[in-house]
Design a protein around this motif. Structure first.
Motif, PDB file in Angstrom:
ATOM      1  N   ILE A   1       0.859  -1.182   0.000  1.00  0.00           N
ATOM      2  CA  ILE A   1       0.000   0.000   0.000  1.00  0.00           C
ATOM      3  C   ILE A   1       0.895   1.233   0.000  1.00  0.00           C
ATOM      4  O   ILE A   1       1.817   1.349   0.800  1.00  0.00           O
ATOM      5  CB  ILE A   1      -0.909   0.041   1.244  1.00  0.00           C
ATOM      6  CG1 ILE A   1      -1.785  -1.204   1.328  1.00  0.00           C
ATOM      7  CG2 ILE A   1      -1.745   1.321   1.261  1.00  0.00           C
ATOM      8  CD1 ILE A   1      -2.815  -1.362   0.247  1.00  0.00           C
ATOM      9  N   LYS A   2       0.595   2.152  -0.900  1.00  0.00           N
ATOM     10  CA  LYS A   2       1.329   3.409  -0.967  1.00  0.00           C
ATOM     11  C   LYS A   2       0.366   4.540  -0.620  1.00  0.00           C
ATOM     12  O   LYS A   2      -0.695   4.665  -1.242  1.00  0.00           O
ATOM     13  CB  LYS A   2       1.886   3.614  -2.378  1.00  0.00           C
ATOM     14  CG  LYS A   2       2.579   4.935  -2.572  1.00  0.00           C
ATOM     15  CD  LYS A   2       3.015   5.098  -4.022  1.00  0.00           C
ATOM     16  CE  LYS A   2       3.617   6.477  -4.218  1.00  0.00           C
ATOM     17  NZ  LYS A   2       3.910   6.737  -5.627  1.00  0.00           N
ATOM     18  N   VAL A   3       0.708   5.341   0.362  1.00  0.00           N
ATOM     19  CA  VAL A   3      -0.096   6.512   0.691  1.00  0.00           C
ATOM     20  C   VAL A   3       0.387   7.653  -0.202  1.00  0.00           C
ATOM     21  O   VAL A   3       1.578   7.957  -0.248  1.00  0.00           O
ATOM     22  CB  VAL A   3       0.018   6.885   2.182  1.00  0.00           C
ATOM     23  CG1 VAL A   3      -0.806   8.131   2.484  1.00  0.00           C
ATOM     24  CG2 VAL A   3      -0.430   5.723   3.065  1.00  0.00           C
ATOM     25  N   VAL A   4      -0.542   8.249  -0.930  1.00  0.00           N
ATOM     26  CA  VAL A   4      -0.235   9.320  -1.884  1.00  0.00           C
ATOM     27  C   VAL A   4      -0.562  10.662  -1.248  1.00  0.00           C
ATOM     28  O   VAL A   4      -1.669  10.861  -0.743  1.00  0.00           O
ATOM     29  CB  VAL A   4      -1.037   9.123  -3.188  1.00  0.00           C
ATOM     30  CG1 VAL A   4      -0.849  10.288  -4.133  1.00  0.00           C
ATOM     31  CG2 VAL A   4      -0.652   7.809  -3.853  1.00  0.00           C
ATOM     32  N   PHE A   5       0.408  11.560  -1.295  1.00  0.00           N
ATOM     33  CA  PHE A   5       0.247  12.898  -0.741  1.00  0.00           C
ATOM     34  C   PHE A   5       0.215  13.914  -1.875  1.00  0.00           C
ATOM     35  O   PHE A   5       0.838  13.713  -2.917  1.00  0.00           O
ATOM     36  CB  PHE A   5       1.404  13.224   0.208  1.00  0.00           C
ATOM     37  CG  PHE A   5       1.403  12.382   1.444  1.00  0.00           C
ATOM     38  CD1 PHE A   5       0.732  12.801   2.577  1.00  0.00           C
ATOM     39  CD2 PHE A   5       2.073  11.162   1.467  1.00  0.00           C
ATOM     40  CE1 PHE A   5       0.717  12.014   3.720  1.00  0.00           C
ATOM     41  CE2 PHE A   5       2.065  10.375   2.602  1.00  0.00           C
ATOM     42  CZ  PHE A   5       1.383  10.797   3.733  1.00  0.00           C
TER      43      PHE A   5
END
Length: 143
Positions: A80-84
């Motif tokens: 899972i990649k959290v996108v900012f």
């Protein structure tokens, strides 16, 4: 890369959602593939916590503590990649807002779409594909 909308997080979590079974099936298919990352826009965790704890919307809402624990579940996952948001995604979102004449109810989705576009998301899992079709950037997947 695959982006997931807040609606997917909610539908996956709540068995009372009419889209729950579809969300679970799509998630399990992704888990079995073991090679694709999922991206979640950082603000989706706030929206998730706001919605999933609302007793006016659900018969069995989560407590805030449970909602925060579920957010940690996603953040802690290896794929899972959290996108900012970035300066470029902010500019893109502002451009799209004027270009497509979007109103205040489209702010969150527009900024999410812009951040996803900047991070390479090409597929988006959502219960509301029409919210994102206007950008012509994503293959939307309903469940």
């Amino acid at each position: 890369m695959i982006g997931i909308d807040t609606t997917f997080l909610i539908d996956l979590e709540l068995s009372e959602s009419p889209r729950h079974a579809g969300a679970v099936a799509l998630f399990e298919k992704w888990r079995a593939e073991k090679h694709t990352e999922l991206s979640i826009y950082n603000q989706s965790f706030l929206e998730f916590q706001h919605v999933i704890t609302d007793s006016r919307r659900f018969n069995s809402p989560l407590t805030m503590e449970q909602a925060v624990e579920r957010s940690w579940f996603w953040i802690d996952q290896e794929r899972i990649k959290v996108v900012f948001p970035t300066e470029t995604s902010l500019q893109r979102a502002l451009l799209w807002t004027n270009m497509y004449k979007l109103g205040r109810k489209r702010i969150q989705d527009t900024h999410m779409a812009a951040a996803f576009a900047e991070s390479g998301v090409s597929e988006l899992w959502t219960a509301n594909p029409s919210d994102f079709d206007i950008f012509e950037m994503f293959q939307t997947v309903s469940y």
